[in-house]
Design a protein around this motif. Structure first.
Motif, mmCIF file in Angstrom:
data_model
loop_
_atom_site.group_PDB
_atom_site.id
_atom_site.type_symbol
_atom_site.label_atom_id
_atom_site.label_comp_id
_atom_site.label_asym_id
_atom_site.label_seq_id
_atom_site.Cartn_x
_atom_site.Cartn_y
_atom_site.Cartn_z
ATOM 1 N N ARG A 1 4.327 -14.359 2.519
ATOM 2 C CA ARG A 1 5.501 -13.738 1.898
ATOM 3 C C ARG A 1 5.618 -12.241 2.164
ATOM 4 N N SER A 2 4.638 -11.667 2.832
ATOM 5 C CA SER A 2 4.678 -10.234 3.132
ATOM 6 C C SER A 2 4.394 -10.010 4.611
ATOM 7 N N SER A 3 4.437 -8.751 5.010
ATOM 8 C CA SER A 3 4.166 -8.413 6.409
ATOM 9 C C SER A 3 2.682 -8.188 6.681
ATOM 10 N N LEU A 4 1.820 -8.390 5.682
ATOM 11 C CA LEU A 4 0.392 -8.145 5.881
ATOM 12 C C LEU A 4 -0.207 -9.073 6.930
ATOM 13 N N GLY A 5 0.401 -10.232 7.122
ATOM 14 C CA GLY A 5 -0.108 -11.157 8.115
ATOM 15 C C GLY A 5 0.006 -10.640 9.534
ATOM 16 N N ALA A 6 0.833 -9.618 9.734
ATOM 17 C CA ALA A 6 1.018 -9.058 11.073
ATOM 18 C C ALA A 6 0.078 -7.889 11.353
ATOM 19 N N LEU A 7 -0.715 -7.502 10.362
ATOM 20 C CA LEU A 7 -1.640 -6.387 10.569
ATOM 21 C C LEU A 7 -2.744 -6.763 11.547
ATOM 22 N N LYS A 8 -3.281 -5.748 12.221
ATOM 23 C CA LYS A 8 -4.415 -5.930 13.125
ATOM 24 C C LYS A 8 -5.266 -4.675 13.075
ATOM 25 N N PRO A 9 -6.503 -4.735 13.535
ATOM 26 C CA PRO A 9 -7.349 -3.535 13.527
ATOM 27 C C PRO A 9 -6.644 -2.367 14.220
ATOM 28 N N GLY A 10 -6.643 -1.237 13.541
ATOM 29 C CA GLY A 10 -5.981 -0.050 14.074
ATOM 30 C C GLY A 10 -4.603 0.183 13.479
ATOM 31 N N SER A 11 -4.024 -0.822 12.817
ATOM 32 C CA SER A 11 -2.708 -0.664 12.194
ATOM 33 C C SER A 11 -2.778 0.399 11.097
ATOM 34 N N ARG A 12 -1.754 1.254 11.018
ATOM 35 C CA ARG A 12 -1.672 2.241 9.955
ATOM 36 C C ARG A 12 -0.974 1.601 8.758
ATOM 37 N N VAL A 13 -1.423 1.961 7.559
ATOM 38 C CA VAL A 13 -0.881 1.373 6.338
ATOM 39 C C VAL A 13 -0.686 2.445 5.270
ATOM 40 N N ASN A 14 0.307 2.227 4.416
ATOM 41 C CA ASN A 14 0.539 3.111 3.277
ATOM 42 C C ASN A 14 -0.371 2.695 2.131
ATOM 43 N N LEU A 15 -1.069 3.660 1.534
ATOM 44 C CA LEU A 15 -2.007 3.362 0.454
ATOM 45 C C LEU A 15 -1.656 4.150 -0.804
ATOM 46 N N GLU A 16 -1.762 3.479 -1.939
ATOM 47 C CA GLU A 16 -1.552 4.134 -3.239
ATOM 48 C C GLU A 16 -2.403 3.447 -4.290
ATOM 49 N N ARG A 17 -3.124 4.246 -5.072
ATOM 50 C CA ARG A 17 -3.879 3.701 -6.200
ATOM 51 C C ARG A 17 -2.947 3.396 -7.365
ATOM 52 N N ALA A 18 -3.366 2.492 -8.233
ATOM 53 C CA ALA A 18 -2.580 2.198 -9.433
ATOM 54 C C ALA A 18 -2.426 3.470 -10.251
ATOM 55 N N MET A 19 -1.245 3.637 -10.864
ATOM 56 C CA MET A 19 -0.975 4.846 -11.626
ATOM 57 C C MET A 19 -1.810 4.877 -12.902
ATOM 58 N N ALA A 20 -2.182 6.091 -13.302
ATOM 59 C CA ALA A 20 -2.929 6.271 -14.547
ATOM 60 C C ALA A 20 -1.954 6.428 -15.707
ATOM 61 N N LEU A 21 -2.271 5.843 -16.846
ATOM 62 C CA LEU A 21 -1.427 5.948 -18.019
ATOM 63 C C LEU A 21 -1.283 7.414 -18.414
ATOM 64 N N GLY A 22 -0.050 7.866 -18.547
ATOM 65 C CA GLY A 22 0.188 9.265 -18.904
ATOM 66 C C GLY A 22 0.424 10.159 -17.717
ATOM 67 N N ALA A 23 0.273 9.619 -16.490
ATOM 68 C CA ALA A 23 0.489 10.430 -15.289
ATOM 69 C C ALA A 23 1.986 10.569 -15.033
ATOM 70 N N ARG A 24 2.351 11.558 -14.205
ATOM 71 C CA ARG A 24 3.753 11.751 -13.863
ATOM 72 C C ARG A 24 4.253 10.586 -13.015
ATOM 73 N N LEU A 25 5.465 10.141 -13.297
ATOM 74 C CA LEU A 25 6.081 9.049 -12.548
ATOM 75 C C LEU A 25 7.003 9.668 -11.506
ATOM 76 N N GLY A 26 6.448 9.965 -10.327
ATOM 77 C CA GLY A 26 7.205 10.673 -9.308
ATOM 78 C C GLY A 26 8.243 9.825 -8.606
ATOM 79 N N GLY A 27 8.012 8.509 -8.522
ATOM 80 C CA GLY A 27 8.954 7.627 -7.852
ATOM 81 C C GLY A 27 9.687 6.772 -8.869
ATOM 82 N N HIS A 28 9.360 5.468 -8.919
ATOM 83 C CA HIS A 28 9.880 4.588 -9.957
ATOM 84 C C HIS A 28 8.832 3.513 -10.223
ATOM 85 N N LEU A 29 9.034 2.696 -11.224
ATOM 86 C CA LEU A 29 8.054 1.670 -11.566
ATOM 87 C C LEU A 29 7.982 0.609 -10.476
ATOM 88 N N VAL A 30 6.804 0.491 -9.869
ATOM 89 C CA VAL A 30 6.585 -0.441 -8.770
ATOM 90 C C VAL A 30 5.440 -1.375 -9.156
#
Length: 220
Positions: free
Chosen positions: A75-104
């Protein structure tokens, strides 16, 4: 939950196929800082769980592993990844932290494809000030998009510029182009899409007003 503000451009180190699922090892020193077994990290907008043992994480390699089940690969594009592929990474937000984007949530609703890239204005030095990207929009999520609303593309929180019946556009500033995979996505490539969860809740609440009565004759 996440915010759609990418913390780091990571890299796929290896992919191990385990039956119809996969274990992906990724390099991301920023998101690995303080990471623990069981933590959530979004990879191209997909919420994955760190499976490394405390001992492995203590080695400080700046790498982590995550298991990806067949459903996610399908259901996602992760199946197309291969060694060397660049990926966007984000840790889960901390409670009370600033919400810079939107709820994801990190739950991909559909995949789309990059249809076109149109450069915008350039500054006095000739540097690109923004770029307009158009993505295909599957019919199953068309109703959730509105102009100036939010959408997540490969984990990046973006504002919809134009919401057409089968596509939508976003305008990317230089920082987004430089710090996420969207800066190098080629026309035709697949991306993960997640719509604003608030739209889904509103739809469900409206639907509940038309549900049939219960067996006792009481309204739901």
């Amino acid at each position: 939950m996440f915010t759609g503000i990418i913390e780091e451009l990571g890299e796929v180190v290896s992919i191990e196929e385990i039956g119809d699922s996969s274990r992906i090892r990724l390099r991301g020193p920023v998101v690995c800082e303080g990471a623990r077994h069981g933590d959530s990290i979004a990879v191209n907008g997909v919420c994955l769980t760190v499976v490394d043992t405390p001992f492995e994480l203590a080695a400080g390699t700046g790498e982590f592993s995550a298991d990806v089940m067949a459903e996610t690969l399908h259901r996602s594009s992760l199946g197309a990844l291969k060694p060397g592929s660049r990926v966007n990474l984000e840790r889960a937000m901390a409670l009370g932290a600033r919400l810079g984007g939107h709820l994801v949530q990190g739950h991909v609703d559909a995949t789309g494809r990059l249809l076109s890239r149109e450069p915008g204005e350039r500054d006095a030095a000739g540097e690109l000030r923004w770029e307009v990207l158009r993505f295909s929009l599957p019919e199953s999520i068309t109703r959730y998009l509105v102009e100036k609303g939010s959408i997540t593309v490969d984990g990046v929180s973006l504002t919809v510029v134009e919401a057409a019946r089968d596509s939508f556009t976003v305008s990317l500033i230089p920082a987004t182009l430089a710090l996420t995979t969207l800066g190098t996505r080629a026309v035709g490539e697949s991306v993960n899409l997640e719509v604003d969860v608030l739209a889904k809740y509103v739809e469900r609440l409206l639907d509940s007003r038309t549900l049939p009565p219960t067996a006792t004759g009481e309204d739901r």
